[in-house]
Scaffold this motif. Sequence first.
Motif, short mmCIF file in Angstrom:
data_model
loop_
_atom_site.label_atom_id
_atom_site.label_comp_id
_atom_site.label_asym_id
_atom_site.label_seq_id
_atom_site.Cartn_x
_atom_site.Cartn_y
_atom_site.Cartn_z
N PHE B 37 0.65 -0.96 0.06
CA PHE B 37 0.00 0.02 -0.16
C PHE B 37 0.82 1.13 -0.05
N ARG B 119 -6.39 -3.38 1.80
CA ARG B 119 -6.51 -2.38 2.69
C ARG B 119 -7.20 -1.17 2.22
N PHE B 121 -9.57 -1.54 -0.21
CA PHE B 121 -11.14 -1.95 -0.17
C PHE B 121 -11.69 -1.53 1.32
N MET B 122 -10.75 -1.82 2.23
CA MET B 122 -11.63 -1.88 3.65
C MET B 122 -11.38 -0.34 4.27
N PHE B 123 -10.61 0.61 3.69
CA PHE B 123 -10.53 1.91 3.80
C PHE B 123 -11.48 2.70 3.19
N ALA B 124 -11.97 2.36 1.83
CA ALA B 124 -12.81 3.01 1.25
C ALA B 124 -14.19 3.55 1.74
N ASP B 125 -14.37 4.76 1.62
CA ASP B 125 -15.75 5.18 2.18
C ASP B 125 -16.95 5.23 1.21
N ALA B 126 -17.71 6.13 1.49
CA ALA B 126 -19.20 6.00 0.66
C ALA B 126 -18.62 6.45 -0.91
N ILE B 132 -16.70 -0.04 -5.44
CA ILE B 132 -16.64 -1.16 -4.65
C ILE B 132 -17.92 -2.11 -5.05
N ALA B 176 -13.15 -10.65 5.19
CA ALA B 176 -12.84 -10.50 6.49
C ALA B 176 -11.41 -11.28 7.00
N VAL B 179 -8.19 -9.95 5.43
CA VAL B 179 -7.87 -8.85 6.03
C VAL B 179 -6.87 -9.18 7.35
N THR B 183 -2.90 -8.67 7.93
CA THR B 183 -2.27 -7.93 8.93
C THR B 183 -1.61 -8.90 9.95
#
Lengths: 205, 205
Positions: B37, B119, B121-126, B132, B176, B179, B183
């Motif tokens: 990233f 990461r 994908f998980m951090f993406a907001d609206a 997405i 999940a 992810v 990590t």
Amino acid sequence: MTSMNSLTFEELGSAAQRDRRKRILDATIALASKGGFDAVQMRAVAERADVALGTLYRYFPSKIHLLVSALAREFEQANISLDRKPVPGDTAADRVIYVLSRNTRALQRDPNLTEALTRAFMFADASVANEIHAVGMHVTRMLMRAMHAQDVPSSEIEPTEEDIAVAKVIGDVWLASLVQWVTGRASAADVSKSIDVAVRLLLRD
Amino acid sequence: MTSMNSLTFEELGSAAQRDRRKRILDATIALASKGGFDAVQMRAVAERADVALGTLYRYFPSKIHLLVSALAREFEQANISLDRKPVPGDTAADRVIYVLSRNTRALQRDPNLTEALTRAFMFADASVANEIHAVGMHVTRMLMRAMHAQDVPSSEIEPTEEDIAVAKVIGDVWLASLVQWVTGRASAADVSKSIDVAVRLLLRD
DNA sequence: TCTGCGAGTGAAACGTGTTTCGATTATGCC
DNA sequence: GGCATAATCGAAACACGTTTCACTCGCAGA
């Protein structure tokens, strides 16, 4: 040990230091609650907590550490409040659903705060392992408490391997649906439903 | 429509533009694969794609849009490669597990790339909803294909409400556990196991 | 009381994501 | 070909997370 971990409440020597830590976390929660993840700016946190920027970084080595630590404190408080009386419900599934619903509603009451904490949690990398582990412990403990009979003191619960695995999966599902709620990909009802389905599948008696 | 969406391959007029888009995504994948990233730096992507920084931002309005679009393209390619021959396995559960395992192994072969894409994908907001959604469509389509009999052409599958719900949950569990693998909180074996459990619970015949 | 040292301070500097803008080039249309 | 418009370029500027450093302060031990 390493300088890469957040300073925990316990390892802080003086009352002044514990108070600093508390002020920092309070400021974090306040800013997150007002404007979400983006509003938690390190300079703003430092100013609001009345602490120098360098000090903030001494207590929490990054914004992510800071937010995940705040999340841990929130869960700790939820646990304490939950400990005050027995969890209602006749079956383990009912009690788990009760506890998760209660927490979900609390989170949904403050969308900005939830957004900030959830996104930080999801974005955290390996360097935040300790703080993430603390969060996991609180969630697990909460679920353990709900899964066992109401009258057992939480200090005496010794969960089985199986219990922990189940709690882990339930926690994952809960978090995943919260993430989707936060990003507008799922409604509050969707979150309830996911939890309901997962719990009933995993905790059928 | 709004300037807030990534430019898709389809809405790009000229061959030169489609080629620019391809170069950008190629550069993104290459950098992510090399350093994860953090190594996907916008200036570096622009330079490697032989494009000005401003142009990069015209094609993808943020680093997150860029990485999630790259993820979408990866899944699209996986789907194409999967379409070439029927999915092996006698039951829906077997076929789904086959497909997910295959993809998981592919992802685990390139940990840096997977870390970067996951990461993001998980951090993406609206604001990344469209990208997405595209990813979700590819995953859903892949699972649909596996859940149905091997000989049905994918264009003729019309999934039920139930199918989609199940695919969504399976996708969540998969993500999940990825992810957690990224990590360092779960091993490759843990990922396989989670998928196995979830699929067998949700797709019992 | 004096002293040395670790915690805290304040301010500047750096890195990278993002924005801006005037100049230049490509494209479609007459 | 000539023109209008949009796309691209190049480079600077900005925002915020993070680092650095010289300085001050309070306090534990001599």
